[in-house]
Design a protein around this motif. Structure first.
Motif, PDB file in Angstrom:
ATOM      1  N   VAL A  94       0.871  -1.183   0.000  1.00  0.00           N
ATOM      2  CA  VAL A  94       0.000   0.000   0.000  1.00  0.00           C
ATOM      3  C   VAL A  94       0.901   1.224   0.000  1.00  0.00           C
ATOM      4  N   GLU A  95       0.657   2.140  -0.919  1.00  0.00           N
ATOM      5  CA  GLU A  95       1.441   3.381  -0.942  1.00  0.00           C
ATOM      6  C   GLU A  95       0.924   4.308   0.150  1.00  0.00           C
ATOM      7  N   LEU A  96       1.837   4.755   1.004  1.00  0.00           N
ATOM      8  CA  LEU A  96       1.450   5.573   2.152  1.00  0.00           C
ATOM      9  C   LEU A  96       1.396   7.060   1.794  1.00  0.00           C
ATOM     10  N   LYS A  97       0.381   7.706   2.329  1.00  0.00           N
ATOM     11  CA  LYS A  97       0.239   9.149   2.151  1.00  0.00           C
ATOM     12  C   LYS A  97       0.678   9.801   3.461  1.00  0.00           C
ATOM     13  N   ILE A  98       1.960  10.145   3.480  1.00  0.00           N
ATOM     14  CA  ILE A  98       2.573  10.679   4.704  1.00  0.00           C
ATOM     15  C   ILE A  98       2.620  12.204   4.642  1.00  0.00           C
ATOM     16  N   THR A  99       2.215  12.819   5.746  1.00  0.00           N
ATOM     17  CA  THR A  99       2.225  14.285   5.814  1.00  0.00           C
ATOM     18  C   THR A  99       3.636  14.779   6.134  1.00  0.00           C
ATOM     19  N   LYS A 100       4.121  15.740   5.335  1.00  0.00           N
ATOM     20  CA  LYS A 100       5.460  16.293   5.543  1.00  0.00           C
ATOM     21  C   LYS A 100       5.336  17.731   6.040  1.00  0.00           C
ATOM     22  N   ASP A 101       5.898  17.988   7.210  1.00  0.00           N
ATOM     23  CA  ASP A 101       5.838  19.327   7.782  1.00  0.00           C
ATOM     24  C   ASP A 101       6.621  20.301   6.897  1.00  0.00           C
ATOM     25  N   GLU A 102       5.982  21.370   6.486  1.00  0.00           N
ATOM     26  CA  GLU A 102       6.599  22.313   5.549  1.00  0.00           C
ATOM     27  C   GLU A 102       7.809  23.032   6.131  1.00  0.00           C
ATOM     28  N   SER A 103       7.768  23.308   7.417  1.00  0.00           N
ATOM     29  CA  SER A 103       8.873  24.063   8.016  1.00  0.00           C
ATOM     30  C   SER A 103      10.072  23.180   8.367  1.00  0.00           C
ATOM     31  N   SER A 104       9.790  22.018   8.960  1.00  0.00           N
ATOM     32  CA  SER A 104      10.888  21.145   9.402  1.00  0.00           C
ATOM     33  C   SER A 104      11.252  20.083   8.370  1.00  0.00           C
ATOM     34  N   GLY A 105      10.318  19.772   7.474  1.00  0.00           N
ATOM     35  CA  GLY A 105      10.572  18.724   6.497  1.00  0.00           C
ATOM     36  C   GLY A 105      10.405  17.330   7.060  1.00  0.00           C
ATOM     37  N   LYS A 106       9.971  17.254   8.326  1.00  0.00           N
ATOM     38  CA  LYS A 106       9.810  15.941   8.968  1.00  0.00           C
ATOM     39  C   LYS A 106       8.436  15.349   8.662  1.00  0.00           C
ATOM     40  N   TRP A 107       8.352  14.027   8.754  1.00  0.00           N
ATOM     41  CA  TRP A 107       7.081  13.330   8.545  1.00  0.00           C
ATOM     42  C   TRP A 107       6.293  13.355   9.843  1.00  0.00           C
ATOM     43  N   THR A 108       5.071  13.835   9.760  1.00  0.00           N
ATOM     44  CA  THR A 108       4.275  14.007  10.978  1.00  0.00           C
ATOM     45  C   THR A 108       2.833  13.531  10.796  1.00  0.00           C
ATOM     46  N   CYS A 109       2.118  13.435  11.910  1.00  0.00           N
ATOM     47  CA  CYS A 109       0.691  13.131  11.886  1.00  0.00           C
ATOM     48  C   CYS A 109      -0.059  14.422  11.583  1.00  0.00           C
ATOM     49  N   PRO A 110      -0.956  14.419  10.610  1.00  0.00           N
ATOM     50  CA  PRO A 110      -1.669  15.644  10.235  1.00  0.00           C
ATOM     51  C   PRO A 110      -2.655  16.123  11.303  1.00  0.00           C
ATOM     52  N   VAL A 111      -2.970  15.257  12.264  1.00  0.00           N
ATOM     53  CA  VAL A 111      -3.940  15.621  13.307  1.00  0.00           C
ATOM     54  C   VAL A 111      -3.239  16.085  14.582  1.00  0.00           C
ATOM     55  N   THR A 112      -2.276  15.289  15.053  1.00  0.00           N
ATOM     56  CA  THR A 112      -1.622  15.587  16.335  1.00  0.00           C
ATOM     57  C   THR A 112      -0.313  16.351  16.168  1.00  0.00           C
ATOM     58  N   GLY A 113       0.270  16.297  14.973  1.00  0.00           N
ATOM     59  CA  GLY A 113       1.554  16.964  14.756  1.00  0.00           C
ATOM     60  C   GLY A 113       2.739  16.146  15.245  1.00  0.00           C
ATOM     61  N   LYS A 114       2.491  14.956  15.785  1.00  0.00           N
ATOM     62  CA  LYS A 114       3.576  14.117  16.294  1.00  0.00           C
ATOM     63  C   LYS A 114       4.428  13.609  15.131  1.00  0.00           C
ATOM     64  N   GLU A 115       5.733  13.471  15.405  1.00  0.00           N
ATOM     65  CA  GLU A 115       6.664  13.053  14.363  1.00  0.00           C
ATOM     66  C   GLU A 115       6.732  11.538  14.246  1.00  0.00           C
ATOM     67  N   LEU A 116       6.793  11.078  13.012  1.00  0.00           N
ATOM     68  CA  LEU A 116       6.932   9.652  12.731  1.00  0.00           C
ATOM     69  C   LEU A 116       8.421   9.323  12.798  1.00  0.00           C
ATOM     70  N   LYS A 117       8.842   8.683  13.898  1.00  0.00           N
ATOM     71  CA  LYS A 117      10.265   8.397  14.087  1.00  0.00           C
ATOM     72  C   LYS A 117      10.464   7.244  15.061  1.00  0.00           C
ATOM     73  N   ALA A 118      11.688   6.754  15.123  1.00  0.00           N
ATOM     74  CA  ALA A 118      12.031   5.661  16.037  1.00  0.00           C
ATOM     75  C   ALA A 118      11.880   6.124  17.478  1.00  0.00           C
ATOM     76  N   GLY A 119      11.276   5.257  18.300  1.00  0.00           N
ATOM     77  CA  GLY A 119      11.117   5.575  19.712  1.00  0.00           C
ATOM     78  C   GLY A 119      10.058   6.613  20.004  1.00  0.00           C
ATOM     79  N   GLY A 120       9.343   7.042  18.961  1.00  0.00           N
ATOM     80  CA  GLY A 120       8.308   8.052  19.153  1.00  0.00           C
ATOM     81  C   GLY A 120       6.945   7.433  19.360  1.00  0.00           C
ATOM     82  N   SER A 121       5.919   8.146  18.955  1.00  0.00           N
ATOM     83  CA  SER A 121       4.548   7.666  19.116  1.00  0.00           C
ATOM     84  C   SER A 121       4.253   6.516  18.156  1.00  0.00           C
ATOM     85  N   LYS A 122       3.282   5.717  18.514  1.00  0.00           N
ATOM     86  CA  LYS A 122       2.857   4.616  17.655  1.00  0.00           C
ATOM     87  C   LYS A 122       2.078   5.204  16.480  1.00  0.00           C
TER      88      LYS A 122
END
Length: 254
Positions: A94-122
C-alpha cells in the motif's frame, strides 16, 4: 470473540493493552524495532527512505521504486527473497500518504503533529486510502472515516507501522490471515485466480469437473452394456437362422 480456539480474534481484540512488565526478550525486540534503521531506511534496498513510501502487511517500510525493481528483477537483490518473499505484486503493498511538515521537512501526523520516528509515538495507516496517523489521533477523534480524505474504513483493517509489541505484530498477521480467507490481498484488492484456487475458492469448480468425469464414466459403461446386448442379439439371430437352415436341410433330405 475470545482466544478459546473456537473463533478468530479481531485486530482490536489482539491490540488491547497488556498490563505488567515485559520480559527481557520483549524489551530486546522493542529496542530492535525502535532502531532508527527501520524508520529511516528501506529494508529491501538499504537506501534512505524517500517518498513515495510503501508498506506491506507487516507494517514494514520500503521505497516504492525499490519494490518495483524487485518485482521486475528479483535476481538483483541478494537477500530479497528472505526479506520480502510475500511481495509478489503491487497488490501486496500500500502506498502511504505521509504528511510532511513544511517548516521542518519531517514526517508528521496531520492531526496531532507528532513526528513519525524511532522511539516516538505509535503510528498506523489505513489500507483503504494509505493515510498515516499517530494512533492517538484515532482515540481523540472516534470516527469510521479517514481523518484526511473522509473515506470510510474498517477499524479491523488498520495496520501498525513497525510494530514494537507482540500484540501489534500478531494483529497485523491475523488481519492478513483473514484477508487471505476472503480471497483478498493486503491492499484489499482481489487475489489472483491462481491464489484463490489454492485457497479453495474454486472448490465448486473442482467438484463439477469430478462430477463430469464420473458422468462420462457412467455413460461409457452404459454404452458398453448396450453394445454387448446388440452383439448378443445379432449372434442369437445368426444362430437361429443356422438352426432353421439345418432343420430345412433335414426335411429336404427326408
Amino acid at each position: 470473540m475470545g482466544n478459546d480456539g473456537g473463533s478468530i480474534p479481531t485486530r482490536r481484540e489482539l491490540v488491547k493493552s497488556t498490563k505488567g512488565e515485559r520480559t527481557s526478550s520483549e524489551l530486546f525486540e522493542q529496542n530492535l524495532l525502535n532502531a532508527t534503521f527501520v524508520w529511516t531506511t528501506c529494508l529491501l534496498s538499504k537506501r534512505p527512505l524517500e517518498l513515495p513510501v510503501v508498506s506491506d502487511y507487516l507494517g514494514h517500510l520500503y521505497n516504492k521504486d525499490s519494490i518495483l525493481e524487485w518485482l521486475i528483477s528479483p535476481e538483483d537483490f541478494g537477500d530479497g527473497e528472505a526479506i520480502v518473499p510475500h511481495i509478489k505484486s503491487l497488490k501486496d503493498i500500500v502506498e502511504l500518504k505521509i504528511t510532511k511538515d513544511e517548516s521542518s521537512g519531517k514526517w508528521t501526523c496531520p492531526v496531532t503533529g507528532k513526528e513519525l520516528k524511532a522511539g516516538g509515538s505509535k503510528f498506523d495507516y489505513l489500507p483503504e486510502c494509505g493515510h498515516v496517523f499517530a494512533e492517538s489521533a484515532f482515540r481523540e477523534i472516534d470516527t469510521d472515516n479517514c481523518l484526511e480524505c473522509g473515506l470510510k474504513y474498517n477499524k479491523d483493517n488498520v495496520v501498525t507501522i513497525n510494530p514494537t509489541t507482540k500484540n501489534d505484530v500478531e494483529a497485523n498477521k491475523a488481519r492478513m490471515g483473514l484477508l487471505i480467507n476472503r480471497g483478498l490481498t493486503h491492499s484489499l484488492k482481489p487475489a489472483s485466480n491462481k491464489k484463490r484456487r489454492n485457497n479453495g475458492v474454486d472448490a465448486n469448480e473442482k467438484k463439477a469437473k469430478k462430477k463430469s468425469k464420473a458422468g462420462e464414466s457412467i455413460h461409457n459403461e452404459e454404452t458398453l452394456r448396450m453394445t454387448k446386448k446388440v452383439l448378443e442379439s445379432v449372434q442369437h439371430d445368426m444362430n437361429s437362422r443356422k438352426r432353421s437352415e439345418a432343420i430345412q436341410d433335414l426335411y429336404l433330405k427326408a
